[in-house]
Design an enzyme around this catalytic site. Structure first.
Site, PDB file in Angstrom:
ATOM      1  N   TRP A 231       0.817  -1.213   0.000  1.00  0.00           N
ATOM      2  CA  TRP A 231       0.000   0.000   0.000  1.00  0.00           C
ATOM      3  C   TRP A 231       0.851   1.263   0.000  1.00  0.00           C
ATOM      4  O   TRP A 231       0.348   2.363  -0.187  1.00  0.00           O
ATOM      5  CB  TRP A 231      -0.953   0.014   1.196  1.00  0.00           C
ATOM      6  CG  TRP A 231      -0.292   0.141   2.546  1.00  0.00           C
ATOM      7  CD1 TRP A 231       0.495  -0.771   3.186  1.00  0.00           C
ATOM      8  CD2 TRP A 231      -0.372   1.274   3.434  1.00  0.00           C
ATOM      9  NE1 TRP A 231       0.910  -0.292   4.408  1.00  0.00           N
ATOM     10  CE2 TRP A 231       0.391   0.953   4.591  1.00  0.00           C
ATOM     11  CE3 TRP A 231      -1.014   2.505   3.394  1.00  0.00           C
ATOM     12  CZ2 TRP A 231       0.530   1.825   5.676  1.00  0.00           C
ATOM     13  CZ3 TRP A 231      -0.869   3.375   4.466  1.00  0.00           C
ATOM     14  CH2 TRP A 231      -0.105   3.030   5.591  1.00  0.00           C
ATOM     15  N   ASP A 232       2.150   1.103   0.190  1.00  0.00           N
ATOM     16  CA  ASP A 232       3.076   2.231   0.179  1.00  0.00           C
ATOM     17  C   ASP A 232       2.944   3.043  -1.117  1.00  0.00           C
ATOM     18  O   ASP A 232       3.071   4.271  -1.113  1.00  0.00           O
ATOM     19  CB  ASP A 232       4.527   1.751   0.265  1.00  0.00           C
ATOM     20  CG  ASP A 232       4.783   0.791   1.416  1.00  0.00           C
ATOM     21  OD1 ASP A 232       3.809   0.248   1.959  1.00  0.00           O
ATOM     22  OD2 ASP A 232       5.950   0.572   1.752  1.00  0.00           O
TER      23      ASP A 232
ATOM     24  N   LYS B  38       4.730   1.926  16.337  1.00  0.00           N
ATOM     25  CA  LYS B  38       5.729   1.743  15.289  1.00  0.00           C
ATOM     26  C   LYS B  38       5.726   2.911  14.301  1.00  0.00           C
ATOM     27  O   LYS B  38       6.783   3.373  13.869  1.00  0.00           O
ATOM     28  CB  LYS B  38       5.460   0.435  14.543  1.00  0.00           C
ATOM     29  CG  LYS B  38       6.488   0.098  13.470  1.00  0.00           C
ATOM     30  CD  LYS B  38       6.134  -1.201  12.776  1.00  0.00           C
ATOM     31  CE  LYS B  38       7.178  -1.562  11.718  1.00  0.00           C
ATOM     32  NZ  LYS B  38       6.820  -2.776  10.969  1.00  0.00           N
ATOM     33  N   GLN B  39       4.548   3.373  13.932  1.00  0.00           N
ATOM     34  CA  GLN B  39       4.442   4.420  12.917  1.00  0.00           C
ATOM     35  C   GLN B  39       3.111   5.142  13.080  1.00  0.00           C
ATOM     36  O   GLN B  39       2.260   4.747  13.867  1.00  0.00           O
ATOM     37  CB  GLN B  39       4.518   3.821  11.520  1.00  0.00           C
ATOM     38  CG  GLN B  39       3.320   2.969  11.142  1.00  0.00           C
ATOM     39  CD  GLN B  39       3.505   2.228   9.835  1.00  0.00           C
ATOM     40  OE1 GLN B  39       4.114   1.174   9.805  1.00  0.00           O
ATOM     41  NE2 GLN B  39       2.975   2.780   8.761  1.00  0.00           N
TER      42      GLN B  39
ATOM     43  N   GLU C 191       1.847  -1.562  13.440  1.00  0.00           N
ATOM     44  CA  GLU C 191       1.957  -3.016  13.498  1.00  0.00           C
ATOM     45  C   GLU C 191       2.477  -3.512  14.845  1.00  0.00           C
ATOM     46  O   GLU C 191       2.659  -4.715  15.023  1.00  0.00           O
ATOM     47  CB  GLU C 191       2.852  -3.504  12.352  1.00  0.00           C
ATOM     48  CG  GLU C 191       2.219  -3.286  10.999  1.00  0.00           C
ATOM     49  CD  GLU C 191       3.166  -3.562   9.847  1.00  0.00           C
ATOM     50  OE1 GLU C 191       2.680  -3.758   8.724  1.00  0.00           O
ATOM     51  OE2 GLU C 191       4.401  -3.564  10.060  1.00  0.00           O
TER      52      GLU C 191
END
Length: 773
Positions: free
Chosen positions: A356-357, A600-601, A487
């Site tokens: 999906w990046d 994580k993000q 994640e």
């Protein structure tokens, strides 16, 4: 962090050799041309730790999935871009001693990647037995002008002795992937030949049946050397030529190698030998210098479109150019069958597949810096895989044309084998719908909805409509068992971002359908029939979900909760972590990570980045100030989102910190994982951090808006933007912003909320009225 790359505006430079850094450097100095590429492996023998990799776009293998516990719905394979023919290979012996930088004494070393022209250069001086000193100079590149060509030149010079030189050069298809699940040989050698000056080798992938052929020609030159003895050798999968001569002190022997590589992705198998041998022959006739000049011209044209200039900060300048360089040589956008792998041609991690990046991060860069067809091709790639996305959803129990796009794919089939990602990280569906919206908003190409987009949007909406359910207790639509962008938290209920983007997708699909119905009733009627769309029942249900979707919130803090129960976690921030524990994924157990509050993000913040216009600035600020301190940024996709939002809320210091992290993520190896390959798809985030972050670029009602700020350490920064067929250049200084209209006709743009109507080939200067603190 690893701080050994020399700061330079246009080059990546390593000026000493450390075998412990070799795999890292192999990633950083990778080169390619959109059709193929390679890690920066040494040409000659190297017995130290190395990941040898030469990759060809579109050629992959369905490596059998390897899991400890099989679950129903798992994909049977993980598609992988294959390590392909080794075309750079050289074996060099000096007075019978094999030249191997891992075992020889290296007394001088310099490796240089010239990003301005796409050239990889290396010079090394070694000391052999009896203090014999040898200098080696080499250079190679993948032609951006002729996508099947790769060239190299290699020169050996004995410095203080007369040397008996044995040099051989070869093409070899006996290669393996380091990430093969069962150590399979993915290639079957087919045919090969050496005849006069012509030499070629061919191999076919097992299962998928892709055939690759490589052909080579060469030129040998000597100075102060005896007559050369040239020989040929051939064994299965490998063709080789060799030369022996005695080179006197100060003399040299040099080799120029012209290689053409082609595959059945673009040619019929029976054409491959003829195509590659003819191309290699023509290349040798044209000569190394001529083709290298064409390479420099082609890259020069590319840089005119997409360069970002930074004055006053060499490391920041090097970082953005490195990221742009890797993006362009990974994907050129001329083929809708290809997409962007997270590692590009720099490594094998993630299999080289599409994530999906592409939609969430890469699309804006290509829309703004390349031909309009490139962004369209990225979306057509997903349209072409729609039937596979519907099949993927059906394997998980969805029906009625519902589509779940894969987390990882080559051909549209899901091939990721971690259950918490494959089954639960379903927000990827939303990113693809958002990309359609973003593309149309930027380009104005609403016809894409008519021809392609609406069908994709409806299939995605059908998935979301089946994925939610009504909670009897909450009396709201909820979504259980998901993994959001963070994640480090799996199998949660009601991830705020996933719920929000799902509801948005439903709403957008309805609006898109109404627009297409009005714009082209005939095509709309045809599509309704094709997909069995029941407007009355389906749209009514979707509207109900939109109105009654549940979103977890913390009323006391005034923030959106990442998911149900997040407020019950320990209230810790990254400052509470021992530095030795970082990165967490390399030091903590997965159990400990999942129980922790560390992120994580960007997750909630990913949603606020996408849907900024839905929320007030104070809402964004409160969420940013709560979540960013808990974020460890151990995903490469994280820093750029935080940089953009920090700029939006006026936190210039944090915006700059996050920019440097994304710009130099690989150059400085922030997450201790660059040896696996560079983070290609996140590199677009570096561009986003400047253009959407520092420059504040937005599209509102078909007009470009800018609200720039400049970091105190910079003198100025500048970039070009292509927008709806027109080109402008923005130059941001400490005291003023200049907008240059590079078109013959007038152009209107909004800067600091004031409209600037600029005549053709003119510019407008605006005083900086508001700086970010």
């Amino acid at each position: 962090m690893k701080d050994y790359i020399v700061a330079d505006k246009w080059k990546i430079i390593e000026n000493h050799f450390d075998p412990h850094l070799q795999m890292n450097s192999e990633s950083l100095f990778s080169i390619g041309n959109g059709r193929m590429g390679q890690r920066a492996n040494f040409e000659e023998t190297y017995s130290g730790p190395s990941l040898r990799g030469s990759y060809i776009a579109g050629v992959y293998y369905p490596d059998k999935t390897r899991v400890g516990w099989w679950k129903n719905g798992y994909p049977e394979y993980f598609a992988k871009v294959l390590n392909s023919v080794n075309w750079i290979g050289i074996e060099l012996k000096i007075n019978g001693e094999i030249v191997d930088l891992y075992t020889c004494k290296v007394i001088d070393f310099k490796r240089e990647l010239d990003m301005k022209s796409g050239l990889l250069k290396r010079s090394v001086t070694i000391k052999l037995k009896k203090d014999r000193v040898v200098e080696i100079r080499c250079e190679r590149f993948y032609s951006m002008a002729q996508k099947d060509l790769c060239l190299m030149q290699y020169r050996v010079q004995p410095v203080n002795f007369n040397a008996k030189v044995n040099i051989s050069w070869y093409l070899d298809t006996n290669v393996l992937n380091s990430d093969a699940n069962y150590q399979e040989d993915f290639w079957k050698n087919r045919k090969q030949g050496i005849k006069k000056k012509k030499a070629w080798v061919m191999a076919t992938t097992r299962k998928t049946g892709f055939t690759v052929c490589a052909a080579m020609r060469q030129e040998l030159h000597t100075d102060n050397a005896s007559e050369m003895v040239v020989s040929e050798r051939m064994r299965e999968g490998r063709i080789e030529r060799a030369a022996s001569t005695t080179v006197t002190q100060g003399g040299f022997i040099s080799l120029k190698k012209y290689v053409s590589i082609a595959s059945t992705f673009y040619h019929r198998e029976e054409e491959l030998v003829g195509v590659t041998t003819a191309s290699a022959k023509t290349a040798m006739k044209d000569g190394f210098k001529k083709i290298r000049k064409a390479q420099a011209r082609t890259w020069g044209d590319i840089w005119k479109r997409c360069d970002v200039e930074i004055l006053g900060d060499v490391k920041a300048q090097q970082g953005i150019r490195f990221n742009i360089f890797q993006m362009i040589q990974t994907y050129t956008g001329d083929d809708p069958r290809l997409n962007i792998g997270p590692k590009g041609f720099t490594g094998e991690k993630y299999g080289g597949s599409t994530y999906w990046d592409t939609e969430a991060y890469c699309l804006p860069f290509y829309m703004s810096t390349t031909d309009p067809s490139v962004g369209r091709n990225l979306l057509i790639y997903r349209y072409n895989h729609l039937e596979k996305a519907i099949e993927n959803a059906s394997k998980l129990g969805f029906s009625g044309g519902a589509a779940l796009y894969p987390m990882v794919t080559m051909n549209g089939e899901e091939c990721h084998n971690e259950w918490e990602i494959t089954f639960e990280e379903i927000h990827r569906n939303g990113a693809i719908a958002y990309a359609i919206h973003d593309y149309i908003r930027y380009t104005g190409d609403k016809e894409y909805l008519v021809d392609y987009g609406l069908e994709v949007l409806i299939a995605i909406a059908r998935f979301w409509a089946q994925r939610v359910h009504v909670s009897p207790r909450k009396r709201k639509y909820v979504m259980h068992g998901v993994t959001g962008p963070n994640e480090y938290e799996n199998n949660v209920n009601n991830n705020w971002y996933t719920n929000y983007i799902a509801a948005w997708c439903l709403q957008y699909a309805i609006a898109a359908a109404r627009w297409v119905e009005e714009r082209d009733p005939q095509k709309y009627t045809s599509l309704r029939s094709k997909i069995n769309l029941d407007e009355e029942s389906e749209f009514s249900h979707w509207n109900e979900i939109v109105e009654e979707m549940y979103y977890p919130v913390d009323e006391s803090r005034g923030i959106f909760l990442q998911n149900d129960g997040f407020e019950d976690k320990e209230d810790l921030t990254v400052k509470d972590l021992d530095h030795a524990a970082r990165p967490l994924n390399q030091n903590w157990s997965w159990d400990r990570i999942l129980r922790s509050p560390f992120i994580k993000q960007a997750d909630v913040l990913q949603g606020l980045y996408f849907f900024e216009e839905d929320f007030g600035i104070e809402t964004i600020r409160r969420n940013f100030e709560y979540y960013e301190p808990k974020t460890v940024h151990e995903s490469s996709l994280s820093p750029c989102v935080h940089s953009i939002l920090a700029a939006l809320i006026g936190n210039g210091e944090k915006a700059y910190e996050m920019y440097l992290r994304t710009a130099r993520l690989d150059l400085d190896d922030y997450n201790n994982d660059t040896e696996d390959g560079c983070h290609i798809t996140s590199m677009a985030g570096t561009w986003l951090s400047i253009v959407k972050g520092f420059a504040g670029m937005r599209v509102r009602d078909g007009v470009l808006h800018f609200k720039p700020f400049i970091p105190p350490a910079w003198e100025a920064y500048a970039f070009r933007i292509s927008f709806r067929g027109q080109i402008l250049r923005l130059v941001v200084g400490q005291e003023e912003v200049k907008v240059e209209n590079l078109n013959d006709g007038p152009f209107s743009v909004v800067v600091f909320d004031e409209c600037q109507n600029i005549e053709g080939n003119a510019d407008a200067t605006v005083r900086v009225s508001q700086q970010v603190a």
